[in-house]
Design a protein around this motif. Sequence first.
Motif, PDB file in Angstrom:
ATOM      1  N   THR A 255      -0.336   7.843  -4.304  1.00 53.99           N
ATOM      2  CA  THR A 255      -1.003   7.184  -3.174  1.00 53.99           C
ATOM      3  C   THR A 255      -0.647   7.815  -1.834  1.00 53.99           C
ATOM      4  O   THR A 255      -1.389   7.673  -0.871  1.00 53.99           O
TER       5      THR A 255
ATOM      6  N   GLN B 224      -9.165   0.958  -0.087  1.00 50.50           N
ATOM      7  CA  GLN B 224      -8.796   1.184  -1.492  1.00 50.50           C
ATOM      8  C   GLN B 224      -7.806   0.162  -2.026  1.00 50.50           C
ATOM      9  O   GLN B 224      -7.086   0.420  -2.981  1.00 50.50           O
TER      10      GLN B 224
ATOM     11  N   ASP C 273      -8.251  -2.441  -3.760  1.00 51.88           N
ATOM     12  CA  ASP C 273      -8.490  -2.819  -5.156  1.00 51.88           C
ATOM     13  C   ASP C 273      -8.043  -1.726  -6.119  1.00 51.88           C
ATOM     14  O   ASP C 273      -7.413  -1.993  -7.139  1.00 51.88           O
ATOM     15  N   ASP C 274      -8.346  -0.471  -5.759  1.00 55.82           N
ATOM     16  CA  ASP C 274      -7.933   0.637  -6.621  1.00 55.82           C
ATOM     17  C   ASP C 274      -6.413   0.678  -6.745  1.00 55.82           C
ATOM     18  O   ASP C 274      -5.861   0.786  -7.847  1.00 55.82           O
TER      19      ASP C 274
END
Lengths: 255, 255
Positions: A97, A224, A226-227
Amino acid sequence: MSANGTQAIDRAAQLLALVVQADEPISFTELADETGLARSTTSRLLAALERHHLLERDGNGAYISGPLFALYAARHDPWSQVARLAEPILEKIGAETGETVNLAVPRSHTVVHIAQVNATYVLGARDWLQVPVPPHCSALGKVLYAFGCLELPEGALEQLTSHSLATPAALRSEIATIRRRGYATAREELEIGLDAVAAPVHGRDGNVIAALGVSGPSARLRGQLDDVGRLLIEHGSALSQLLRRRSPKEGPAWG
Amino acid sequence: MSANGTQAIDRAAQLLALVVQADEPISFTELADETGLARSTTSRLLAALERHHLLERDGNGAYISGPLFALYAARHDPWSQVARLAEPILEKIGAETGETVNLAVPRSHTVVHIAQVNATYVLGARDWLQVPVPPHCSALGKVLYAFGCLELPEGALEQLTSHSLATPAALRSEIATIRRRGYATAREELEIGLDAVAAPVHGRDGNVIAALGVSGPSARLRGQLDDVGRLLIEHGSALSQLLRRRSPKEGPAWG
DNA sequence: ACCGTTGTTTCATATTGTGGAACTCGACTC
DNA sequence: GAGTCGAGTTCCACAATATGAAACAACGGT
């Protein structure tokens, strides 16, 4: 009890044992008397033990167990062990990330962070280690609420930003969502411009014992959440399995 | 780094530090290589350290930190410290009531007893130390529920006797009573013939961190549950004040 | 200023720790 | 089952090292 060629060590160990086993700090004279050693010898031995961090002296010059013992204790604290097992997983999430990754546990109605991997970006969260945070403003805290690691608050909630959850009712409704989808988010609820996501980690007995989360600037993270949430659920259960296999004998004070 | 007249101790301390700081057990050869000491010397030094419980050997003969370190860690565990501070107060309650006295803390959805003073009567509770117990059947557990140290259970409650609380609703109603009067009772809910009373203990930050309780045969205790309850509230707050004064620096993992 | 108490440094001494070599033990190989 | 290697312990002559008496230093009390 004693063997050849180790008189000095035998004596030093005797001094060390006296200090460690004592509840209170022990003075030089007490040690010399107790062991029956010459004062000069006692002095030299104690100085050597101190030099090697096996002993140290309190404000009054009395001897107490040294940093090496503290290090041992820290290493064997159940939470540090969890933190050390988690380290590689945090690293992986950090690499995937680019954001700051944290592992947090409940403590006395707050959330504390016990492991952290910093963002690869320049702009990232500060060092949160050991800093207690109000759980209702933190994705990590909300996870711990949702899975019964923290008692729900009753009065009005502290408003750290205009986006913070304000009432226990709002918190309860969000908890329902978190339970359903398996991860929690916090959008500028702790600090303006800071978003976070978190998922649960289960201990050996199946109960949730910690939360695993990512935090970073809303500008990067908002799209992002949710990802990343799904990513955290995966890594969270990987960590849970790791703990199930390689956790300290018996159940320590988890949960 | 090194001084006069302590070569042997310097070398021994070096070996000790290597073992303690290592994550994994270290073999004899690794230690000899790492320190550059003659194998004979290494052998003698390690044997001495082992003799004095500073090191010990695992199943494969590799060296790990010895019992003296474990002792230190146990002494410095926050809960043992609470237990040691509480000891004199438990003694006093034991003397006043003649019954078994316990100090208990929450752990992973159960109650565990961390200190105990036994009844002066022959007929008394067994040794409960470290044994986890379902909180809803225990006066100690109910106190911890009532003051937010344990998450309330949701499904049906385990019925250990015909007097055990059966539903979360019954538990909630009892919790309201406990909050109001300040102490909890359990009448043959854990075991037929066994009654108990308990009151809260507060940590340095004001939150409840433990419960202090008395248990004994219903035949002796049933008539004086309220008196003993008031006694426990008093002693409980005395202990709370003691903890407020003399508790370890910072807040450890309490609550 | 004097003494008692507590702790550190010095230094001549021999006691103590040292390390090479010999030895023991177990695992592995042929 | 004899032979070989590696890991670890014990032996022993030697001198380097730890020892303790005494001198020294640093306080605190009176």
